[in-house]
Design an enzyme around this catalytic site. Structure first.
Site, PDB file in Angstrom:
ATOM      1  N   HIS A   1      50.452  33.467  30.810  1.00 27.58           N
ATOM      2  CA  HIS A   1      49.258  32.647  31.032  1.00 27.58           C
ATOM      3  C   HIS A   1      48.665  32.293  29.681  1.00 27.58           C
ATOM      4  O   HIS A   1      48.409  33.166  28.869  1.00 27.58           O
ATOM      5  CB  HIS A   1      48.239  33.430  31.862  1.00 27.58           C
ATOM      6  CG  HIS A   1      46.985  32.663  32.111  1.00 27.58           C
ATOM      7  ND1 HIS A   1      46.907  31.681  33.068  1.00 27.58           N
ATOM      8  CD2 HIS A   1      45.782  32.713  31.516  1.00 27.58           C
ATOM      9  CE1 HIS A   1      45.687  31.164  33.053  1.00 27.58           C
ATOM     10  NE2 HIS A   1      44.978  31.774  32.121  1.00 27.58           N
ATOM     11  N   ARG A   2      48.448  31.014  29.488  1.00 26.55           N
ATOM     12  CA  ARG A   2      47.825  30.525  28.240  1.00 26.55           C
ATOM     13  C   ARG A   2      48.428  31.154  26.984  1.00 26.55           C
ATOM     14  O   ARG A   2      47.714  31.679  26.132  1.00 26.55           O
ATOM     15  CB  ARG A   2      46.346  30.870  28.252  1.00 26.55           C
ATOM     16  CG  ARG A   2      45.558  30.073  29.240  1.00 26.55           C
ATOM     17  CD  ARG A   2      44.128  30.357  28.977  1.00 26.55           C
ATOM     18  NE  ARG A   2      43.297  29.791  29.992  1.00 26.55           N
ATOM     19  CZ  ARG A   2      42.108  30.254  30.291  1.00 26.55           C
ATOM     20  NH1 ARG A   2      41.631  31.286  29.664  1.00 26.55           N
ATOM     21  NH2 ARG A   2      41.395  29.677  31.205  1.00 26.55           N
TER      22      ARG A   2
ATOM     23  N   GLU B   1      42.090  40.790  50.350  1.00 29.51           N
ATOM     24  CA  GLU B   1      41.006  41.714  49.981  1.00 29.51           C
ATOM     25  C   GLU B   1      41.595  42.813  49.130  1.00 29.51           C
ATOM     26  O   GLU B   1      42.646  43.375  49.462  1.00 29.51           O
ATOM     27  CB  GLU B   1      40.376  42.308  51.249  1.00 29.51           C
ATOM     28  CG  GLU B   1      39.109  43.098  50.994  1.00 29.51           C
ATOM     29  CD  GLU B   1      39.298  44.599  50.758  1.00 29.51           C
ATOM     30  OE1 GLU B   1      38.334  45.257  50.345  1.00 29.51           O
ATOM     31  OE2 GLU B   1      40.418  45.119  50.959  1.00 29.51           O
TER      32      GLU B   1
ATOM     33  N   ASP C   1      40.543  46.106  46.045  1.00 20.09           N
ATOM     34  CA  ASP C   1      39.467  46.969  45.535  1.00 20.09           C
ATOM     35  C   ASP C   1      39.656  47.191  44.038  1.00 20.09           C
ATOM     36  O   ASP C   1      40.784  47.364  43.574  1.00 20.09           O
ATOM     37  CB  ASP C   1      39.527  48.321  46.250  1.00 20.09           C
ATOM     38  CG  ASP C   1      39.416  48.142  47.751  1.00 20.09           C
ATOM     39  OD1 ASP C   1      38.295  48.052  48.249  1.00 20.09           O
ATOM     40  OD2 ASP C   1      40.470  48.056  48.418  1.00 20.09           O
TER      41      ASP C   1
ATOM     42  N   HIS D   1      42.747  51.033  46.047  1.00 21.74           N
ATOM     43  CA  HIS D   1      41.692  51.427  46.997  1.00 21.74           C
ATOM     44  C   HIS D   1      41.173  52.839  46.755  1.00 21.74           C
ATOM     45  O   HIS D   1      39.970  53.083  46.714  1.00 21.74           O
ATOM     46  CB  HIS D   1      42.223  51.300  48.431  1.00 21.74           C
ATOM     47  CG  HIS D   1      41.233  51.712  49.463  1.00 21.74           C
ATOM     48  ND1 HIS D   1      41.075  53.017  49.873  1.00 21.74           N
ATOM     49  CD2 HIS D   1      40.317  50.994  50.159  1.00 21.74           C
ATOM     50  CE1 HIS D   1      40.124  53.082  50.782  1.00 21.74           C
ATOM     51  NE2 HIS D   1      39.638  51.871  50.974  1.00 21.74           N
TER      52      HIS D   1
ATOM     53  N   GLU E   1      36.543  43.546  46.058  1.00 25.30           N
ATOM     54  CA  GLU E   1      35.521  44.549  46.375  1.00 25.30           C
ATOM     55  C   GLU E   1      35.371  45.502  45.195  1.00 25.30           C
ATOM     56  O   GLU E   1      36.343  46.105  44.733  1.00 25.30           O
ATOM     57  CB  GLU E   1      35.905  45.345  47.634  1.00 25.30           C
ATOM     58  CG  GLU E   1      34.804  46.343  47.976  1.00 25.30           C
ATOM     59  CD  GLU E   1      35.205  47.380  49.015  1.00 25.30           C
ATOM     60  OE1 GLU E   1      35.996  47.092  49.924  1.00 25.30           O
ATOM     61  OE2 GLU E   1      34.700  48.517  48.887  1.00 25.30           O
TER      62      GLU E   1
ATOM     63  N   LYS F   1      34.333  48.871  43.880  1.00 23.67           N
ATOM     64  CA  LYS F   1      34.155  50.186  44.497  1.00 23.67           C
ATOM     65  C   LYS F   1      32.920  50.899  43.940  1.00 23.67           C
ATOM     66  O   LYS F   1      32.676  50.904  42.721  1.00 23.67           O
ATOM     67  CB  LYS F   1      35.385  51.060  44.234  1.00 23.67           C
ATOM     68  CG  LYS F   1      36.654  50.556  44.870  1.00 23.67           C
ATOM     69  CD  LYS F   1      36.599  50.536  46.380  1.00 23.67           C
ATOM     70  CE  LYS F   1      37.029  51.844  46.979  1.00 23.67           C
ATOM     71  NZ  LYS F   1      37.085  51.787  48.453  1.00 23.67           N
TER      72      LYS F   1
ATOM     73  N   ASP G   1      45.034  43.567  59.042  1.00 19.88           N
ATOM     74  CA  ASP G   1      46.304  44.050  58.494  1.00 19.88           C
ATOM     75  C   ASP G   1      47.441  43.204  59.069  1.00 19.88           C
ATOM     76  O   ASP G   1      48.595  43.390  58.692  1.00 19.88           O
ATOM     77  CB  ASP G   1      46.542  45.520  58.906  1.00 19.88           C
ATOM     78  CG  ASP G   1      45.468  46.433  58.348  1.00 19.88           C
ATOM     79  OD1 ASP G   1      44.994  46.169  57.233  1.00 19.88           O
ATOM     80  OD2 ASP G   1      45.099  47.402  59.048  1.00 19.88           O
TER      81      ASP G   1
HETATM   82  O1  G3P Z   1      36.066  45.079  52.014  1.00 19.94           O
HETATM   83  C1  G3P Z   1      35.778  45.752  53.169  1.00 19.94           C
HETATM   84  C2  G3P Z   1      36.896  46.422  53.856  1.00 19.94           C
HETATM   85  O2  G3P Z   1      38.129  46.053  53.405  1.00 19.94           O
HETATM   86  C3  G3P Z   1      36.802  47.892  53.960  1.00 19.94           C
HETATM   87  O3  G3P Z   1      36.426  48.520  52.811  1.00 19.94           O
HETATM   88  O4  G3P Z   1      36.523  49.985  50.872  1.00 19.94           O
HETATM   89  O5  G3P Z   1      37.942  50.509  52.866  1.00 19.94           O
HETATM   90  O6  G3P Z   1      38.467  48.559  51.402  1.00 19.94           O
HETATM   91  P1  G3P Z   1      37.380  49.459  51.948  1.00 19.94           P
END
Ligand code: G3P
Length: 249
Positions: free
Chosen positions: A4-5, A31, A33, A46, A105, A107, A231
């Site tokens: 990249h770049r 999604e 974490d 996660h 997300e 954490k 999922d």
């Molecule tokens: O982002 C919310 C959901 O995916 C549940 O949270 O922390 O278990 O990934 P978490």
């Protein structure tokens, strides 16, 4: 190798097994974490505790990145995933660019009272560096982080992740206003708390996780929720396509 770049970063082929699978299954957004290593590198995983995925006594937040990058987090799942590594957020942004949107997300384990130089700022800086502002949704269960999103990165969409203890009886729309977030993300098990049949919030501002049953997917689509985490993105796509074709022919 992902370039990249002019800069290049080595990411082992199998670092993105789950993300590649999500793409293949037709997901619109992934999604993920983010935690900070002991020396402050944003990594995508996660569990802070390394026991479940790597059989190691220790935490990501207590381990320097040099050690974190050597950890095998694939063997627990299947021998064919041996040597799956924990990617940095930088590697994931490079991988996702022009492919898919991300719900990042943050954490709670890496959120502190100090906003300056904290995980929120580091993540927003990286999103800007890769010009992914329009393709990212920020979220956190830690309301300190949720509040900082609008100050630090007002151009990036954000969501408050519902946490009962920090909400002290506030309504969903009250939380969105208070923390200046765009969306309200909630576990489907909590939907009854918000009298979902007469919600105090426009369903189009809600995202619901983690929904794996066809029946609940259909119900939420009919309510008009903005997003559904699953999922089973393949099943969700099938249910959504059917609902659309039934409604619009
Ligand atoms: O982002 C919310 C959901 O995916 C549940 O949270 O922390 O278990 O990934 P978490």
């Amino acid at each position: 190798m992902i370039a990249h770049r002019g800069a290049s970063y080595y990411a082992p082929e199998n670092t993105f097994a789950a993300f590649n699978k999500a793409l293949e299954m037709g997901a619109d957004m992934i999604e993920l974490d983010v935690l900070l290593t002991k020396d402050g590198v944003p990594v995508v995983i996660h569990d802070n505790d390394l026991e479940r995925l790597a059989g190691i006594q220790g935490k990501i937040t207590d381990t320097d990145y040099e050690e974190v990058q050597k950890i095998d987090v694939g063997s627990w799942f299947a021998a064919s995933y041996k040597d799956e590594r924990i990617p940095t957020l930088r590697e994931v942004l490079i991988w996702a660019k022009d492919k898919i949107s991300l719900n990042i997300e943050i954490k709670a384990e890496s959120v502190t009272d100090k906003a300056e130089g904290g995980i929120e700022e580091k993540v927003i800086d990286l999103i800007r560096e890769y010009e992914m502002e329009e393709y990212v949704l920020l979220s956190s269960f830690d309301y300190r982080a949720a509040e900082r999103f609008s100050h630090l990165g007002s151009e990036i969409a954000s969501a408050i992740l519902y946490d009962k203890d920090q909400s002290r009886g506030k309504t969903a729309s009250g939380l969105i206003q208070m923390y200046k977030c765009d969306y309200f993300n909630v576990n489907w098990r909590y939907l009854t708390l918000f009298s979902f049949h007469k919600p105090d919030i426009n369903a189009q501002l809600m995202m619901v996780y983690t929904v794996n049953s066809r029946r609940l997917m259909r119900k939420l689509i009919r309510k008009g929720v903005y997003g559904i985490f699953s999922d089973r993105p393949d099943l969700l796509k099938e249910v959504a396509d059917k609902e659309i074709s039934e409604r619009y022919g």
